[in-house]
Design an enzyme around this catalytic site. Structure first.
Site, PDB file in Angstrom:
ATOM      1  N   SER A   1       0.790  -1.240   0.000  1.00  0.00           N
ATOM      2  CA  SER A   1       0.000   0.000   0.000  1.00  0.00           C
ATOM      3  C   SER A   1       0.814   1.278   0.000  1.00  0.00           C
ATOM      4  CB  SER A   1      -0.957   0.016   1.197  1.00  0.00           C
ATOM      5  OG  SER A   1      -2.048  -0.843   0.977  1.00  0.00           O
TER       6      SER A   1
ATOM      7  N   LYS B   1       0.087   3.815  -2.619  1.00  0.00           N
ATOM      8  CA  LYS B   1      -0.928   4.870  -2.516  1.00  0.00           C
ATOM      9  C   LYS B   1      -0.331   6.267  -2.386  1.00  0.00           C
ATOM     10  CE  LYS B   1      -4.617   1.950  -0.546  1.00  0.00           C
ATOM     11  NZ  LYS B   1      -3.957   0.670  -0.206  1.00  0.00           N
TER      12      LYS B   1
ATOM     13  N   SER C   1      -5.801   3.482   4.765  1.00  0.00           N
ATOM     14  CA  SER C   1      -5.290   2.755   3.602  1.00  0.00           C
ATOM     15  C   SER C   1      -6.395   2.040   2.838  1.00  0.00           C
ATOM     16  CB  SER C   1      -4.207   1.752   4.022  1.00  0.00           C
ATOM     17  OG  SER C   1      -3.460   1.323   2.906  1.00  0.00           O
TER      18      SER C   1
END
Length: 380
Positions: free
Chosen positions: A59, A62, A119
């Site tokens: 993640s 991101k 997230s």
């Protein structure tokens, strides 16, 4: 014909910059597969290990999603109050999520919170579709922006970091996109520093996946990630005494090791380096202008003169000025008139242009004759 004559005006200054390529003592020990420590303002790399190895980022991906959203937001393409209707595809995202429902309407502000704090994969896809029409189109933008930033180790396959063949980046590239985000879009701090918050008028609680936000002094973000294949990853940012650092950690065996590695990198950076202002030891003298409407132009340093220095070398800094004796009109604002060289222990670490503070138009033919006449008259 314009002239630029070097006239050295040497001056010693007990401020300055360091050579980050020369590793300082007490380097951090890390368990991660790859790490990198970067100073935000200068972009200097303070420490790295396997920083160009291509690894899965989970993640931490991101960060690029947030960067594209913040760039569009700051350009005026939409506002934080703009609303996004959630698609069936966005609502179907697994992994970390805020459990968006198909057809649900949420503001850009709340979706940013969902991505930066929790997230949320579903929130990431919702924002991607809002910006580009589809996630695939958004991913094309991600890869284009990565190329513009010089992220040569990176290929994005989605906007979430969920496992996908070929979805790879490096600690070096993550530092580049992290720097771009925090340097040029400081408003992201309003989201990346949230410890706990909520959505849907308090009905859904959020807790930051980055525990450093609560437990590390000066932490400003930025993004964690973990999958079975990627291990535990983070791009951690923190600021102390006017210096902000970016610590990238990829492939840790567990979340505790991730936190330890990030803290070790940040502690090393704050203990070893500082960012300081450097200025000429004396005021820069005006430069004579030949055939100009003004007889002189004032030289100034081009932009901020802040440089990185090892704390053990702050007393080994010198600056020297090379400035033209005169310049022929017309002079443009920002035209280079010289430069200031910064050295540490005799090694050049920075060269800062010195430029004209304002423009000076050239005298007309009539103006030249008037000036000659005045000089002849005054000479009598």
């Amino acid at each position: 014909m314009k002239k630029l004559c070097a006239a050295a005006l040497g001056a010693a200054l007990l401020l300055g910059a360091a050579a980050p390529s020369v590793r300082a003592a007490g380097e951090p020990e890390t368990a991660a597969k790859a790490v990198l420590l970067m100073e935000k303002e200068t972009g200097e790399i303070l420490y790295e290990k396997a920083s160009h190895d291509k690894l899965e980022p989970a993640s931490v991906t991101k960060i690029m999603t947030l960067l594209l959203v913040m760039e569009a937001l700051d350009s005026g393409a939409f506002t934080l109050e703009s609303t996004v209707q959630v698609s069936a595809r966005a609502a179907s995202m697994g992994g970390s999520q805020v459990y968006l429902k198909e057809g649900e309407v949420m503001s850009v502000h709340d979706l940013l919170k969902a991505v930066a704090v929790a997230s949320g994969n579903d929130a990431s896809v919702a924002l991607a579709e809002f910006l580009a029409g589809s996630e695939s189109a958004f991913v094309e933008r991600m890869n284009q922006r990565a190329n513009e930033l010089g992220m040569a180790d990176t290929t994005f396959m989605n906007c979430t970091g969920l496992p996908a063949p070929g979805h790879l980046t490096s600690a070096h590239d993550i530092a580049l996109m992290s720097r771009e985000l925090i340097l040029n879009h400081p408003k992201i701090r309003e989201y990346s520093t949230i410890w706990m918050d909520s959505l849907r008028e308090g009905a859904f609680q959020l807790a930051n996946t980055n525990k450093l936000v609560r437990f590390y002094e000066g932490c400003t973000g930025l993004k964690t990630g973990s999958t079975d294949a990627a291990g535990f990853c983070v791009s951690a940012t923190a600021e102390r005494d006017g210096m902000e650092l970016i610590a990238v950690v990829l492939g840790c065996p567990d979340k505790d090791a991730r936190s330890r590695d990030a803290q070790a990198l940040l502690n090393f950076g704050f203990a070893t380096y500082t960012v300081m202002d450097v200025n000429p030891a004396q005021a820069l003298p005006p430069v004579n202008v030949l055939l100009g409407e003004s007889e002189t132009v004032q030289p100034v340093l081009s932009g901020k003169s802040r440089v990185l220095v090892e704390k053990t070398k702050v007393n080994q800094v010198e600056t020297s000025i090379a400035l033209c004796s005169d310049v022929e009109a017309p002079v443009e604002q920002g035209q280079k008139l010289g430069e200031m060289t910064v050295t540490v222990a005799g090694q050049v670490v920075e060269t800062i242009p010195i430029v004209a503070a304002n423009e000076v138009p050239r005298l007309t033919v009539l103006g030249i004759f008037q000036e000659l006449f005045e000089r002849l008259f005054m000479a009598r």
